[in-house]
Design an enzyme around this catalytic site. Structure first.
Site, mmCIF file in Angstrom:
data_model
loop_
_atom_site.group_PDB
_atom_site.id
_atom_site.type_symbol
_atom_site.label_atom_id
_atom_site.label_comp_id
_atom_site.label_asym_id
_atom_site.label_seq_id
_atom_site.Cartn_x
_atom_site.Cartn_y
_atom_site.Cartn_z
ATOM 1 N N LEU A 269 118.745 74.321 15.206
ATOM 2 C CA LEU A 269 118.473 73.866 13.849
ATOM 3 C C LEU A 269 119.761 74.098 13.064
ATOM 4 O O LEU A 269 120.308 75.199 13.092
ATOM 5 C CB LEU A 269 117.313 74.654 13.229
ATOM 6 C CG LEU A 269 116.876 74.208 11.825
ATOM 7 C CD1 LEU A 269 115.390 74.498 11.623
ATOM 8 C CD2 LEU A 269 117.669 74.859 10.715
ATOM 9 N N SER B 268 128.052 69.010 19.231
ATOM 10 C CA SER B 268 127.969 70.383 19.710
ATOM 11 C C SER B 268 128.026 71.314 18.509
ATOM 12 O O SER B 268 128.446 70.932 17.426
ATOM 13 C CB SER B 268 129.134 70.664 20.645
ATOM 14 O OG SER B 268 130.332 70.502 19.930
ATOM 15 N N MET B 269 127.580 72.545 18.752
ATOM 16 C CA MET B 269 127.605 73.570 17.717
ATOM 17 C C MET B 269 129.048 73.719 17.207
ATOM 18 O O MET B 269 129.970 73.889 17.984
ATOM 19 C CB MET B 269 127.135 74.852 18.396
ATOM 20 C CG MET B 269 127.399 76.126 17.695
ATOM 21 S SD MET B 269 126.771 77.455 18.742
ATOM 22 C CE MET B 269 127.803 77.330 20.176
ATOM 23 N N SER C 195 128.041 66.171 13.715
ATOM 24 C CA SER C 195 127.009 65.254 14.169
ATOM 25 C C SER C 195 127.182 63.959 13.400
ATOM 26 O O SER C 195 127.938 63.912 12.431
ATOM 27 C CB SER C 195 125.622 65.844 13.924
ATOM 28 O OG SER C 195 125.458 67.037 14.665
ATOM 29 N N HIS D 267 123.070 59.576 22.568
ATOM 30 C CA HIS D 267 122.199 60.598 21.967
ATOM 31 C C HIS D 267 122.939 61.857 21.572
ATOM 32 O O HIS D 267 122.417 62.697 20.860
ATOM 33 C CB HIS D 267 121.020 60.909 22.880
ATOM 34 C CG HIS D 267 121.271 61.969 23.905
ATOM 35 N ND1 HIS D 267 122.354 61.955 24.752
ATOM 36 C CD2 HIS D 267 120.565 63.075 24.218
ATOM 37 C CE1 HIS D 267 122.301 62.997 25.542
ATOM 38 N NE2 HIS D 267 121.234 63.702 25.244
ATOM 39 N N GLY E 62 127.270 65.017 24.916
ATOM 40 C CA GLY E 62 127.254 65.098 26.367
ATOM 41 C C GLY E 62 128.176 66.205 26.832
ATOM 42 O O GLY E 62 129.262 66.394 26.281
#
Lengths: 477, 139
Positions: free
Chosen positions: A206, A376-377, A381, A400, A403
């Site tokens: 989250l 990724s963290m 995004s 999506h 990767g």
């Protein structure tokens, strides 16, 4: 490029493997030159295997973030026609049925949040069950479980988790039709009974993020996004229930393959004819799994709202959209000028309906479906919108996520969780996670460059870039 | 040959490999390899015993069944396991697994295993007579 596969360049951003051996259709990969050079040959092998399955229509597709999965490549898309002996594949959907991302607007700018960031991170980490061995506060008995499996996010809203207005902004309007709770085993039910409203682990998270850049002002306005807005991304799936459905049906389908006269190139591609008892049973179970994931993300949304109400009472969390990645859905697509009802498998791929599609909520229909791409963290995004060409290119599918670029094992050799947290902290990103080794395995460097993936998706015409968001708080499983 | 386990690389997930003197020994080692994805096995006290039975005529599918049965027990009992005794007779597997409830402070479990896949699934006897049992697990 050192590939054993003959990749024919069709256009700047698409590549084709002509059918050979038992392939019924070609394999088509959307990627730029750098992404395709980095793809493991296993991706092409898996794509060619998918292309051999009965009843496959047009092509087996791989998205720009494709990587070696199990059975299907992750980032794989394939559509099947039931009337042509088409199959449904438990391996093609995967274990984490309907794993997906939802994005919430907060009604706040990042400046409203910045000074309360640590408090917000702590409260989210406390209130939202995350990581191995965490359980939710909801305990479902058999009757409640059946209602949840039938109703999805709609059930969750009826139980008081969230707002009826949320439902309009979820695929299938929050409730997947055709779910058959009767196909869900006692073991799957037991595995799920204490897991509602839990985030899980691995790559699930989250995040509270800042809209860092707007690429398309008009669509961003329709999505209700402005630069510097604070948004929330939630990435999780159908938890133990989905995993158990996947496990059980994979085995049933492998054992029944010869009786259905299906020659599996890889056992993980386990499938059954859509028009068979087993195929229908799986569809009923898988759809119930989709409802479980939708209900789960709805409950987590509710918990997130409670945290914001405590820490930042001015916040107003509204749902932008909710997308699912691992599904098989019945959709109508035009193939060679003819409308056909197809069973579209997306394994680690996002549905991306273009402008005007009737399944997009009315308020967003003119601009296309929001496509939420989790990075990724610690990186970024992206928010995209479905394109008009998407149907012809990939049955309206897009990438999506970033990767993985390296295995978990390699990642733990390269990074220590504590130093990843400290480095991100120095950049103002607050990480909360129960496991430091888990953080190391998910280190940003272990993933591909999400921007390259998203750029390739846009340039290939799969979806249109709308906004880029950067994490400020990350609760990691 | 010493019985042992190891992980092998998979781009998105993780491969588990067990090697043992017998088929059952290789299955025990594969289970240890799976635990090691989640936690250092030495951190898990073998205090509580759980009995597991599964059956499948195909040896390789039986390995996936065995690992999936453990995934199920871990999830439903909220436990981790660190010691295994397996017997395999004509497609029937009887096992005892010892472990303890998850202690998030002490174990700091890394990641949940979703299920054992049929990818890179292999069970066979090697040239030196030892047995190998491996597959990719989804995390």
């Amino acid at each position: 490029m050192h590939s054993d596969y003959h990749l024919k360049r069709q256009s700047e951003f698409s590549w084709r493997i002509d059918p050979f051996g038992k392939m019924r259709v070609p394999g088509i990969i959307y990627a730029d030159e750098a992404l395709i050079s980095d793809m493991d040959d296993k991706v092409f092998e898996q794509l060619c295997n998918v292309a051999t399955l009965p009843g496959i229509v047009q092509a087996a597709y791989a998205m720009p973030d494709a990587h070696w999965g199990y059975g299907f490549p992750i980032g794989g898309v394939a559509a099947f026609d039931a009337d042509e002996g088409g199959v449904v594949s438990a391996g093609g959907v995967g274990f984490d049925i309907s794993c997906g991302v939802r994005a919430l607007r907060t009604g706040l700018t990042i400046d409203d949040i910045e000074s309360r960031k640590t408090e917000l991170a702590n409260a989210l980490y406390r209130q939202i069950p995350v990581g191995v061995g965490s359980t939710g506060r909801i305990h479902l008995n058999d009757k409640g479980m059946t209602a949840m499996l039938t109703g999805g996010a709609r059930w969750a809203v009826e139980q008081g988790y969230g707002d009826p207005a949320d439902l309009e902004h979820i695929e299938e309007r929050g409730c997947m039709a055709g779910a058959d709770p009767g196909e869900i085993s006692a073991r799957a039910r037991k595995r799920q009974q204490d897991e509602m409203g839990t985030l899980g682990s691995g790559n699930h998270y989250l995040e509270v993020q800042r809209v860092a850049e707007i690429y398309d002002k008009k669509i961003a306005a329709a999505f209700g996004l402005e630069e510097n807005d604070a948004v929330v991304f939630i990435h999780c799936g159908s938890r133990g229930l989905g995993h158990q459905i996947g496990t059980e049906f994979l085995k049933y389908m492998v054992l029944a393959a010869s009786s259905h006269h299906i020659d599996l190139p890889d056992r993980e591609l386990a499938c059954a004819p859509i028009n068979s008892e087993l195929g229908q049973a799986y569809l009923g179970a898988m759809r119930a799994g989709i409802n479980c994931a939708l209900a789960n993300r709805q409950i987590i949304t509710h918990l997130t709202r409670q945290v914001f109400a405590d820490v930042l009472p001015r916040a107003d969390l509204t749902l932008l959209f909710d997308v699912s990645h691992n599904t098989c859905k019945v959709e109508t697509h035009t193939v060679e000028g003819k409308k056909r009802k197809l069973f579209v498998h997306r394994k680690g791929a996002t549905r991306a309906f273009g402008p005007g599609h009737p399944d997009i909520p009315e308020t967003l229909r003119a601009v296309g479906q929001p496509v939420l791409i989790g990075g990724s963290m610690g990186t970024e995004s992206h928010i995209l919108a479905g394109s008009r060409q998407g149907e012809e290119l990939s049955f309206n599918s897009a990438c999506h996520g970033a990767g993985r670029a390296m295995s978990r094992r390699q990642a733990t050799r390269q990074w220590k969780g504590r130093s990843v947290v400290d480095e991100l902290g120095a950049r103002g990103i607050v990480i909360r996670s129960p496991s430091m080794r888990g953080v190391a395995e998910e280190a940003p460097g272990a993933y591909k460059d999400v921007r390259a993936v998203v750029d390739a998706a846009e340039q290939a015409g799969l979806a249109h870039k709308v906004a880029r968001v950067e994490p400020r708080v990350c609760v990691k499983g | 040959m010493q019985a042992h386990w190891e992980h092998f690389n998979h781009e998105a997930d993780m491969g588990v490999r067990g090697v043992g003197e017998t088929l059952a020994g290789a299955f025990e080692q594969a289970a240890l390899a799976m635990t090691a994805i989640i936690v250092e096995p030495a951190q898990v006290r073998p205090e509580e015993q759980v009995d597991i039975h599964c059956e499948c005529p195909d040896r390789e599918l039986l390995l996936a069944d065995w690992l999936n049965a453990l995934v199920y027990e871990m999830a439903c009992r909220n436990m981790l396991f660190s010691r295994f005794e397996v017997e395999i007779d004509d497609g029937h597997l009887h096992a005892r697994a010892w472990g303890e409830p998850v202690n998030r402070q002490r174990h700091q479990p890394v990641v949940e295993v979703k299920g054992a896949t049929y990818t890179a699934l292999r069970v066979n006897q090697q040239e030196d007579g030892s047995w190998l049992a491996q597959c990719v697990v989804d995390v």
